[in-house]
Design an enzyme around this catalytic site. Structure first.
Site: not given
Length: 297
Positions: A40-41, A182, A212, A214, A216, A244-245
Protein backbone atom coordinates in the site's frame (compact mmCIF):
# COMPACT_ATOMS: atom_id res chain seq x y z
CA UNK A 1 5.09 21.09 -7.64
CA UNK A 2 3.37 19.27 -4.78
CA UNK A 3 5.70 17.18 -2.59
CA UNK A 4 4.23 14.03 -1.04
CA UNK A 5 5.98 11.88 1.57
CA UNK A 6 4.81 8.29 1.95
CA UNK A 7 5.52 6.20 5.04
CA UNK A 8 4.44 2.64 4.50
CA UNK A 9 4.80 -0.84 3.09
CA UNK A 10 6.33 -2.39 0.00
CA UNK A 11 5.29 -5.90 -1.05
CA UNK A 12 5.80 -8.11 -4.02
CA UNK A 13 2.26 -9.04 -5.06
CA UNK A 14 1.92 -12.70 -6.05
CA UNK A 15 -1.29 -12.55 -8.08
CA UNK A 16 -3.42 -15.47 -9.23
CA UNK A 17 -6.32 -14.91 -11.65
CA UNK A 18 -9.30 -17.29 -11.37
CA UNK A 19 -12.90 -17.45 -12.57
CA UNK A 20 -13.97 -17.48 -8.92
CA UNK A 21 -12.09 -17.66 -5.64
CA UNK A 22 -11.96 -21.06 -3.94
CA UNK A 23 -14.05 -21.76 -0.88
CA UNK A 24 -12.45 -23.20 2.23
CA UNK A 25 -11.05 -26.65 1.47
CA UNK A 26 -11.63 -26.27 -2.27
CA UNK A 27 -9.06 -26.35 -5.08
CA UNK A 28 -9.70 -24.42 -8.29
CA UNK A 29 -7.63 -24.00 -11.46
CA UNK A 30 -6.42 -20.52 -12.24
CA UNK A 31 -5.61 -19.14 -15.64
CA UNK A 32 -2.64 -16.86 -14.92
CA UNK A 33 -0.01 -15.97 -12.30
CA UNK A 34 2.00 -12.76 -12.05
CA UNK A 35 4.52 -11.17 -9.71
CA UNK A 36 3.72 -7.46 -9.47
CA UNK A 37 5.44 -4.84 -7.28
CA UNK A 38 2.95 -3.51 -4.74
CA UNK A 39 2.29 -2.81 -1.07
CA UNK A 40 0.00 0.00 0.00
CA UNK A 41 2.84 2.42 0.68
CA UNK A 42 4.59 1.76 -2.61
CA UNK A 43 1.30 1.85 -4.48
CA UNK A 44 0.34 5.24 -3.09
CA UNK A 45 3.81 6.61 -3.79
CA UNK A 46 3.67 5.49 -7.41
CA UNK A 47 0.11 6.75 -7.83
CA UNK A 48 1.07 10.18 -6.51
CA UNK A 49 4.22 10.37 -8.63
CA UNK A 50 2.38 9.41 -11.81
CA UNK A 51 -0.32 11.95 -10.95
CA UNK A 52 2.28 14.71 -11.01
CA UNK A 53 3.83 15.10 -7.55
CA UNK A 54 7.40 14.79 -6.36
CA UNK A 55 7.33 11.84 -3.97
CA UNK A 56 9.63 10.51 -1.24
CA UNK A 57 9.21 6.91 -0.01
CA UNK A 58 10.03 5.97 3.60
CA UNK A 59 10.07 2.24 4.34
CA UNK A 60 12.10 -0.96 4.02
CA UNK A 61 12.72 -3.83 1.63
CA UNK A 62 14.64 -7.06 2.13
CA UNK A 63 18.02 -7.94 0.68
CA UNK A 64 16.42 -10.35 -1.78
CA UNK A 65 15.57 -10.15 -5.47
CA UNK A 66 12.08 -8.87 -4.64
CA UNK A 67 13.60 -5.98 -2.69
CA UNK A 68 15.71 -4.79 -5.62
CA UNK A 69 12.76 -5.03 -7.98
CA UNK A 70 10.56 -3.06 -5.58
CA UNK A 71 13.17 -0.31 -5.36
CA UNK A 72 13.65 -0.26 -9.14
CA UNK A 73 9.90 0.02 -9.71
CA UNK A 74 9.63 3.07 -7.48
CA UNK A 75 12.56 4.77 -9.15
CA UNK A 76 11.18 3.99 -12.61
CA UNK A 77 8.03 5.95 -11.67
CA UNK A 78 10.11 8.87 -10.39
CA UNK A 79 9.82 8.20 -6.65
CA UNK A 80 12.78 9.23 -4.50
CA UNK A 81 14.12 6.19 -2.59
CA UNK A 82 16.83 7.83 -0.48
CA UNK A 83 14.77 7.04 2.66
CA UNK A 84 14.01 3.46 1.59
CA UNK A 85 16.29 1.18 3.59
CA UNK A 86 17.38 -2.38 2.84
CA UNK A 87 17.35 -4.87 5.75
CA UNK A 88 18.45 -8.47 6.19
CA UNK A 89 15.80 -11.04 5.27
CA UNK A 90 12.88 -11.24 2.86
CA UNK A 91 10.82 -8.39 1.46
CA UNK A 92 7.13 -8.21 2.18
CA UNK A 93 4.78 -10.24 -0.01
CA UNK A 94 1.04 -10.16 -0.72
CA UNK A 95 -0.72 -13.26 -1.98
CA UNK A 96 -3.72 -12.15 -4.05
CA UNK A 97 -6.57 -14.02 -5.72
CA UNK A 98 -8.47 -12.00 -8.36
CA UNK A 99 -11.78 -13.29 -9.74
CA UNK A 100 -13.53 -12.60 -13.04
CA UNK A 101 -15.70 -9.90 -11.45
CA UNK A 102 -12.63 -7.91 -10.48
CA UNK A 103 -12.92 -8.76 -6.79
CA UNK A 104 -9.92 -9.80 -4.74
CA UNK A 105 -8.82 -11.52 -1.53
CA UNK A 106 -5.37 -10.82 -0.07
CA UNK A 107 -2.98 -12.34 2.48
CA UNK A 108 -0.04 -10.09 3.42
CA UNK A 109 3.25 -11.36 4.92
CA UNK A 110 5.10 -8.30 6.31
CA UNK A 111 8.73 -9.36 5.84
CA UNK A 112 10.94 -6.25 5.87
CA UNK A 113 7.92 -4.04 6.53
CA UNK A 114 7.83 -5.43 10.06
CA UNK A 115 11.15 -3.72 10.82
CA UNK A 116 9.67 -0.27 10.21
CA UNK A 117 8.56 0.32 13.81
CA UNK A 118 10.07 3.78 14.27
CA UNK A 119 11.31 6.78 12.31
CA UNK A 120 14.96 6.55 11.29
CA UNK A 121 17.33 9.53 11.31
CA UNK A 122 16.37 11.88 8.51
CA UNK A 123 12.80 10.61 8.15
CA UNK A 124 11.27 13.50 10.09
CA UNK A 125 13.10 15.96 7.85
CA UNK A 126 11.62 14.30 4.76
CA UNK A 127 8.14 14.50 6.29
CA UNK A 128 8.65 18.14 7.32
CA UNK A 129 9.57 19.11 3.76
CA UNK A 130 6.36 17.63 2.30
CA UNK A 131 2.96 19.13 1.62
CA UNK A 132 1.26 15.90 2.73
CA UNK A 133 2.12 12.60 4.37
CA UNK A 134 0.38 9.45 3.15
CA UNK A 135 -0.02 6.68 5.73
CA UNK A 136 -1.48 3.16 5.79
CA UNK A 137 -1.40 0.28 8.31
CA UNK A 138 0.80 -2.40 6.71
CA UNK A 139 3.78 -1.41 8.88
CA UNK A 140 3.89 -1.48 12.71
CA UNK A 141 1.45 0.98 14.20
CA UNK A 142 4.15 2.66 16.29
CA UNK A 143 5.83 3.98 13.14
CA UNK A 144 2.53 5.20 11.71
CA UNK A 145 1.84 7.14 14.91
CA UNK A 146 5.39 8.55 14.92
CA UNK A 147 5.04 9.67 11.32
CA UNK A 148 1.66 11.29 11.89
CA UNK A 149 2.90 13.11 14.97
CA UNK A 150 5.98 14.34 13.09
CA UNK A 151 3.73 15.66 10.34
CA UNK A 152 1.54 17.42 12.91
CA UNK A 153 4.58 19.09 14.48
CA UNK A 154 5.55 20.54 11.10
CA UNK A 155 2.07 21.49 9.87
CA UNK A 156 2.01 18.78 7.18
CA UNK A 157 -1.38 17.36 6.14
CA UNK A 158 -1.77 13.70 7.16
CA UNK A 159 -3.88 11.39 4.99
CA UNK A 160 -4.47 7.96 6.50
CA UNK A 161 -5.85 4.90 4.72
CA UNK A 162 -6.87 2.61 7.62
CA UNK A 163 -6.00 -0.66 5.90
CA UNK A 164 -5.77 -3.43 6.93
CA UNK A 165 -8.78 -2.52 9.09
CA UNK A 166 -7.94 -2.36 12.79
CA UNK A 167 -8.63 -0.24 15.83
CA UNK A 168 -6.86 3.12 15.75
CA UNK A 169 -5.23 4.58 18.87
CA UNK A 170 -6.33 8.05 20.03
CA UNK A 171 -2.88 9.52 19.39
CA UNK A 172 -3.03 8.49 15.72
CA UNK A 173 -6.52 9.87 15.25
CA UNK A 174 -5.47 13.12 16.94
CA UNK A 175 -2.70 13.55 14.36
CA UNK A 176 -4.82 12.61 11.31
CA UNK A 177 -6.30 15.31 9.09
CA UNK A 178 -8.07 13.16 6.50
CA UNK A 179 -9.18 9.54 6.95
CA UNK A 180 -9.85 7.54 3.75
CA UNK A 181 -11.45 4.15 4.55
CA UNK A 182 -13.38 1.97 2.13
CA UNK A 183 -16.86 0.74 3.07
CA UNK A 184 -15.59 -2.34 4.91
CA UNK A 185 -12.98 -0.41 6.86
CA UNK A 186 -15.52 2.25 7.83
CA UNK A 187 -17.82 -0.47 9.22
CA UNK A 188 -14.98 -2.09 11.19
CA UNK A 189 -13.94 1.24 12.68
CA UNK A 190 -17.45 2.27 13.71
CA UNK A 191 -19.60 -0.90 13.80
CA UNK A 192 -22.15 0.94 11.65
CA UNK A 193 -23.28 -0.70 8.41
CA UNK A 194 -24.46 2.39 6.53
CA UNK A 195 -21.56 4.34 4.94
CA UNK A 196 -23.12 7.72 5.74
CA UNK A 197 -23.62 6.75 9.39
CA UNK A 198 -20.09 5.37 9.54
CA UNK A 199 -18.62 8.53 8.02
CA UNK A 200 -20.55 10.68 10.49
CA UNK A 201 -19.20 8.62 13.38
CA UNK A 202 -15.65 8.93 12.07
CA UNK A 203 -16.08 12.68 11.79
CA UNK A 204 -16.22 12.76 15.59
CA UNK A 205 -12.63 11.49 15.53
CA UNK A 206 -10.96 13.35 12.63
CA UNK A 207 -11.68 16.63 10.78
CA UNK A 208 -12.32 15.12 7.32
CA UNK A 209 -13.46 11.71 6.08
CA UNK A 210 -13.73 10.18 2.61
CA UNK A 211 -15.42 6.77 2.43
CA UNK A 212 -14.71 5.12 -0.92
CA UNK A 213 -17.70 3.21 -2.31
CA UNK A 214 -16.21 1.34 -5.25
CA UNK A 215 -18.25 1.75 -8.42
CA UNK A 216 -20.63 4.07 -6.52
CA UNK A 217 -17.92 6.71 -6.05
CA UNK A 218 -17.15 8.23 -2.67
CA UNK A 219 -18.72 10.08 0.26
CA UNK A 220 -16.97 13.11 1.76
CA UNK A 221 -17.72 14.68 5.12
CA UNK A 222 -16.06 17.63 6.80
CA UNK A 223 -16.94 19.29 10.07
CA UNK A 224 -19.33 22.17 9.53
CA UNK A 225 -20.01 21.40 5.84
CA UNK A 226 -22.67 19.53 3.90
CA UNK A 227 -21.79 15.96 2.87
CA UNK A 228 -20.66 15.40 -0.72
CA UNK A 229 -21.41 12.28 -2.77
CA UNK A 230 -19.11 12.15 -5.78
CA UNK A 231 -19.89 9.50 -8.43
CA UNK A 232 -17.25 7.38 -10.09
CA UNK A 233 -16.91 7.02 -13.87
CA UNK A 234 -18.81 3.96 -15.07
CA UNK A 235 -16.29 1.45 -16.38
CA UNK A 236 -15.90 -2.31 -16.61
CA UNK A 237 -13.60 -3.52 -13.85
CA UNK A 238 -10.90 -6.06 -14.69
CA UNK A 239 -8.93 -5.93 -11.42
CA UNK A 240 -9.76 -3.70 -8.45
CA UNK A 241 -6.48 -4.41 -6.63
CA UNK A 242 -4.78 -1.11 -5.84
CA UNK A 243 -7.74 1.08 -6.81
CA UNK A 244 -8.00 2.53 -3.30
CA UNK A 245 -4.30 3.33 -3.26
CA UNK A 246 -4.58 4.97 -6.69
CA UNK A 247 -7.44 7.08 -5.35
CA UNK A 248 -5.51 8.09 -2.22
CA UNK A 249 -2.35 9.00 -4.12
CA UNK A 250 -4.19 11.04 -6.71
CA UNK A 251 -6.32 12.72 -4.05
CA UNK A 252 -3.21 13.82 -2.13
CA UNK A 253 -1.86 15.41 -5.30
CA UNK A 254 -5.13 17.17 -6.12
CA UNK A 255 -5.49 18.55 -2.60
CA UNK A 256 -1.85 19.59 -2.60
CA UNK A 257 -2.57 21.58 -5.76
CA UNK A 258 -5.46 23.21 -3.89
CA UNK A 259 -8.17 21.93 -6.19
CA UNK A 260 -11.67 22.41 -4.71
CA UNK A 261 -12.73 19.34 -2.74
CA UNK A 262 -15.39 18.14 -5.20
CA UNK A 263 -12.98 18.53 -8.11
CA UNK A 264 -10.19 16.78 -6.19
CA UNK A 265 -12.46 13.84 -5.39
CA UNK A 266 -13.67 13.54 -8.98
CA UNK A 267 -10.10 13.73 -10.25
CA UNK A 268 -9.01 10.97 -7.85
CA UNK A 269 -12.04 8.88 -8.85
CA UNK A 270 -11.01 9.25 -12.50
CA UNK A 271 -7.55 7.90 -11.65
CA UNK A 272 -9.04 4.92 -9.79
CA UNK A 273 -11.44 4.21 -12.66
CA UNK A 274 -8.53 3.89 -15.06
CA UNK A 275 -6.67 1.54 -12.71
CA UNK A 276 -9.52 -0.97 -12.34
CA UNK A 277 -9.67 -1.43 -16.11
CA UNK A 278 -6.15 -2.89 -16.09
CA UNK A 279 -4.60 -5.96 -14.48
CA UNK A 280 -2.17 -5.57 -11.61
CA UNK A 281 -1.50 -2.89 -9.02
CA UNK A 282 1.33 -0.44 -9.70
CA UNK A 283 1.37 -1.36 -13.39
CA UNK A 284 -2.28 -0.32 -13.66
CA UNK A 285 -1.82 3.15 -12.20
CA UNK A 286 -2.34 6.00 -14.66
CA UNK A 287 -0.12 8.92 -15.54
CA UNK A 288 -1.37 12.48 -15.25
CA UNK A 289 -2.36 12.97 -18.93
CA UNK A 290 -4.53 9.83 -18.69
CA UNK A 291 -6.20 11.13 -15.53
CA UNK A 292 -6.87 14.49 -17.14
CA UNK A 293 -8.40 12.82 -20.17
CA UNK A 294 -10.66 10.58 -18.06
CA UNK A 295 -11.65 13.50 -15.81
CA UNK A 296 -12.60 15.63 -18.83
CA UNK A 297 -14.54 12.83 -20.55
Amino acid sequence: MTHIAVLGSLNMDLVTYVARAPQRGETVTGREFRTVPGGKGSNQAIAAARAGATVSMIGAVGNDAFGQRLRDTLEHSGVDTDSLRTVEGPSGTAHIVVDDEGGNAIVVIPGANGTVDHLSPGDEGVIASADALLLQLEIPQAAVVAGAEAARRHGVRTILTPSPAQSLPPELLAATDLLVPNEYEAVVLTDRADPRDAAAALLDLVPEVVVTLGAAGCLYLSRGAEPLVVPAPQVTAVDSTGAGDTFAGALAVALGEEKPVREALSWAAAAAAISVQRAGTSAAMPYRPEIEAQYSA
